[in-house]
Each structure stands twice: as structure tokens, then as C-alpha cells.
Design an enzyme around this catalytic site. Structure first.
Site, PDB file in Angstrom:
ATOM      1  N   GLY A 154       1.155  -1.241   0.125  1.00  0.00           N
ATOM      2  CA  GLY A 154      -0.039   0.035  -0.015  1.00  0.00           C
ATOM      3  C   GLY A 154       0.825   1.050  -0.108  1.00  0.00           C
ATOM      4  N   ARG A 238       0.597  -4.495  12.654  1.00  0.00           N
ATOM      5  CA  ARG A 238      -0.126  -4.722  14.100  1.00  0.00           C
ATOM      6  C   ARG A 238       0.382  -5.930  14.558  1.00  0.00           C
ATOM      7  NH1 ARG A 238      -1.111  -0.034  13.740  1.00  0.00           N
ATOM      8  NH2 ARG A 238      -3.111   1.154  13.978  1.00  0.00           N
ATOM      9  N   GLU A 267       0.285  -4.223  23.745  1.00  0.00           N
ATOM     10  CA  GLU A 267       1.179  -3.453  23.572  1.00  0.00           C
ATOM     11  C   GLU A 267       0.960  -2.828  25.029  1.00  0.00           C
ATOM     12  OE1 GLU A 267       0.863  -0.995  20.392  1.00  0.00           O
ATOM     13  OE2 GLU A 267       1.630  -2.437  18.988  1.00  0.00           O
ATOM     14  N   HIS A 286       6.000   0.705  19.258  1.00  0.00           N
ATOM     15  CA  HIS A 286       4.804   1.206  18.339  1.00  0.00           C
ATOM     16  C   HIS A 286       5.149   2.764  17.983  1.00  0.00           C
ATOM     17  CE1 HIS A 286       0.666   0.746  16.753  1.00  0.00           C
ATOM     18  NE2 HIS A 286       1.315   1.677  16.235  1.00  0.00           N
TER      19      HIS A 286
HETATM   20  O1  LIG Z   1      -0.104   2.894  13.925  1.00  0.00           O
HETATM   21  C1  LIG Z   1      -0.102   3.561  13.416  1.00  0.00           C
HETATM   22  C2  LIG Z   1      -1.176   4.039  12.656  1.00  0.00           C
HETATM   23  O2  LIG Z   1      -2.164   3.475  12.459  1.00  0.00           O
HETATM   24  O3  LIG Z   1      -1.256   4.748  11.975  1.00  0.00           O
END
Ligand SMILES: O=CC(=O)O
Length: 322
Positions: A154, A238, A267, A286
Site C-alpha cells: 500500500g 499490527r 502493547e 509502536h
Molecule cells: O500505527 C499507526 C497508525 O495506525 O497510523
């Protein structure tokens, strides 16, 4: 300019300067204020802006906001939102795909390079009391000429590919639905129709997919066993895309060489989680979008989305429930 009520369910993630930016456009109500004066404020709120602290948008909250038109997610992933439920209230959901792509791709590259060159170990050695050490004891790998497999081409995947091209890597990619021929040509990437082919051929595999029921535990025991024993798995999507038990086993038994994760499930990981005890892993908390530039752009993109919905204009980034 449309003045509307805006509830930020969690103000923890809102940076100082952003509050000012939001106040220029909206009458800002924080979640704390909302909860204190729910009765009085409910009628006023037309939009909810979510920062990354994963608040619960449930039926009860949706029922309490009769004039809500839009939930603007600051960030690209919306796996924490029940899109069907929200849509059943006639409320739109938006996200900020443009703001996050560079910073998230950078984290992917940073994790790959840090893992390949054993940067974290190097830092620990450099500051340790033992001043004598031999580089030959902890040789890393070069990424130049190595094969990078991108699962999910993407907008972030493509930014990773552009960076990998500059590092003279060979690039493979797999998308479940859509081949991206233009992007392929621009970066010299090769499409693998079967994810298995990509797993078998890559020295580094990077995960850049959305979390959906289809991608939940996309990488498990079977997939890890298909990878080269010299390969590294990088996850910037994720945590739940990877089966953590299978990953622990693969890292412990040399099924793959290493892993570098910006995301885990949950997390943070519990402090006694076996992944935290391994030497051949790097974990960051993250931080894919944690840059000054990306957070500013996320707020701007979210504001543009909210204004478009409230003014009945084309919405720059609407998330449509599948
Ligand atoms: O994890 C970050 C987002 O979803 O932009």
C-alpha cells in the site's frame, strides 16, 4: 469556518501545539470534560477526534452523541474501531494515510538496518564497562544486494520499497488482492502472487498490512518455517498479524535468524513475555508515526477530514466498512 463540537476521547496524545491548531477550527472538548458534563455536552458534539491511545468507541458512547457525524482517527490503522457499528449510527470514519507513510516506512528501514547491523548490541557494547571487544565476534549483514519481501504494497509498503531501492536491495512484494504495476516498475519490484514464494526467497520480510480478520496471525508456524534460517522478520503493521508463540519458537530454534518489531500484541508486552528474553530480537514501542512532522500532519489531515464531512464536501480519507 464551521464551528463544531469536537470530543477528543483522550487528550493524552495531543501535543501542545496541536491543541492550538484544533482550537482554531473547533470548539474543543476533551474526554475528561465530556465525562464530567456529559448531559450538557452530548448534544453539542458533531465529531470525535481520536489520538493513538485506543479509546473505546462503543454503542453506549455512540448513543450518547445524537449529533455525531464523524469519527476522525489520527493514524491509518482503524482495527480498534467497530466500523459496522459506527456506520449503523450513520457516522463516518476517516483516517490519515498520507501523514503516516514516510515516518512508518522510516521505522521499517531503521528496524531492518538496526537488526542487520546489530545496532542495539553495538550500543550496549560501546557503553559497557568492558572496553575491549572484537568486531569479529558480532558481525552483521549488509542489506545491499539482499532481498526484501514486502507483504502489503500500500502507500507505506511503497515508501519502504522506494527506500530499499536506494539501498540497492532486490524487492519482492505480495498483495492479496491488487497487483501494483506502476509501483512495481518505479522501484523494480517483482510481484509474488503466492506469499509462500516471497517468504522462501527473502532475506528480510517486512509486514505492512492492515489488521483484518484475514490478516490476523497471517504469519504463523508454517509461514515462519518457509522463511530462510538466515532471514529476519520485521513488523510495522499490527502485532496480531504475527502469531507470537510461533515467533518465539522460531527465534529460539533458529527457524529464522531474527525479528524486529515496532508492534506487538498486546502493547506493551507483559514484562515476563518470552519475546523479551530473546537476544535475536529488537522491539520498539509502536513509534512508527512518532515524529514531530507526522503527528502534525495527522492532526492537519484529521481536521481536513472533519471539515469535509461537516460541510458535505468530498472526504479526503474516508474508511469504508468492508
Ligand atoms: O500505527 C499507526 C497508525 O495506525 O497510523
Amino acid at each position: 469556518m464551521d464551528r463544531c463540537g469536537i470530543g477528543t476521547p483522550c487528550v493524552r496524545g495531543v501535543l501542545e501545539g496541536h491543541v492550538e491548531l484544533l482550537k482554531k477550527h473547533f470548539h474543543l472538548i476533551t474526554m475528561k470534560e465530556f465525562l464530567k458534563k456529559k448531559e450538557r455536552l452530548s448534544e453539542k458534539i458533531k465529531s470525535v477526534l481520536i489520538y493513538e491511545c485506543r479509546p473505546v468507541i462503543d454503542r453506549e458512547l455512540l448513543q450518547s452523541l445524537p449529533h455525531l457525524k464523524v469519527i476522525a482517527n489520527s493514524g491509518v490503522g482503524v482495527d480498534h474501531l467497530d466500523l459496522k457499528l459506527i456506520s449503523s449510527f450513520g457516522v463516518k470514519v476517516t483516517n490519515t494515510p498520507h501523514a503516516v507513510s514516510d515516518s512508518t516506512a522510516d521505522i521499517g528501514m531503521a528496524l531492518m538496518l538496526a537488526s542487520a547491523r546489530r545496532l542495539v548490541e553495538g550500543c550496549q557494547i560501546a557503553v559497557s564497562p568492558q572496553t575491549e571487544h572484537f568486531a569479529a565476534d558480532w558481525l552483521g549483514d549488509e542489506v545491499t544486494g539482499a532481498t526484501l519481501g514486502i507483504i502489503g504494497m500500500g502507500s507505506i509498503g511503497y515508501k519502504v520499497a522506494k527506500r530499499a531501492k536506494a539501498f540497492e536491495m532486490k524487492i519482492l512484494y505480495h498483495n492479496r488482492n491488487q497487483r501494483k504495476e506502476e509501483e512495481e516498475q518505479a522501484v523494480g519490484a517483482r510481484y509474488c502472487e503466492k506469499m509462500e514464494d516471497l517468504l522462501q526467497q527473502s532475506d528480510f520480510v517486512i509486514l505492512v498490512v492492515n489488521l483484518t480478520p484475514q490478516t490476523h496471525k497471517l504469519i504463523g508456524k508454517r509461514e515462519l518455517e518457509l522463511m530462510k534460517p538466515t532471514a529476519t522478520l520485521i513488523n510495522i503493521s499490527r502485532g496480531a498479524v504475527v502469531d507470537h508463540d510461533a515467533l518465539v519458537e522460531a527465534l529460539q530454534n533458529g527457524i529464522i535468524k531474527a525479528a524486529a518489531l515496532d508492534v506487538t500484541n498486546p502493547e506493551p508486552l507483559p514484562r515476563d513475555h518470552p519475546l523479551l528474553k530473546l537476544k535475536n530480537i529488537i522491539i520498539t514501542p509502536h513509534i512508527g508515526t512518532a515524529t514531530v512532522q507526522a503527528t502534525r500532519m495527522m492532526t492537519e489531515e484529521a481536521v481536513a477530514n472533519i471539515q469535509a464531512v461537516l460541510n458535505g464536501l468530498p472526504i479526503p480519507s474516508e474508511v469504508i466498512p468492508q
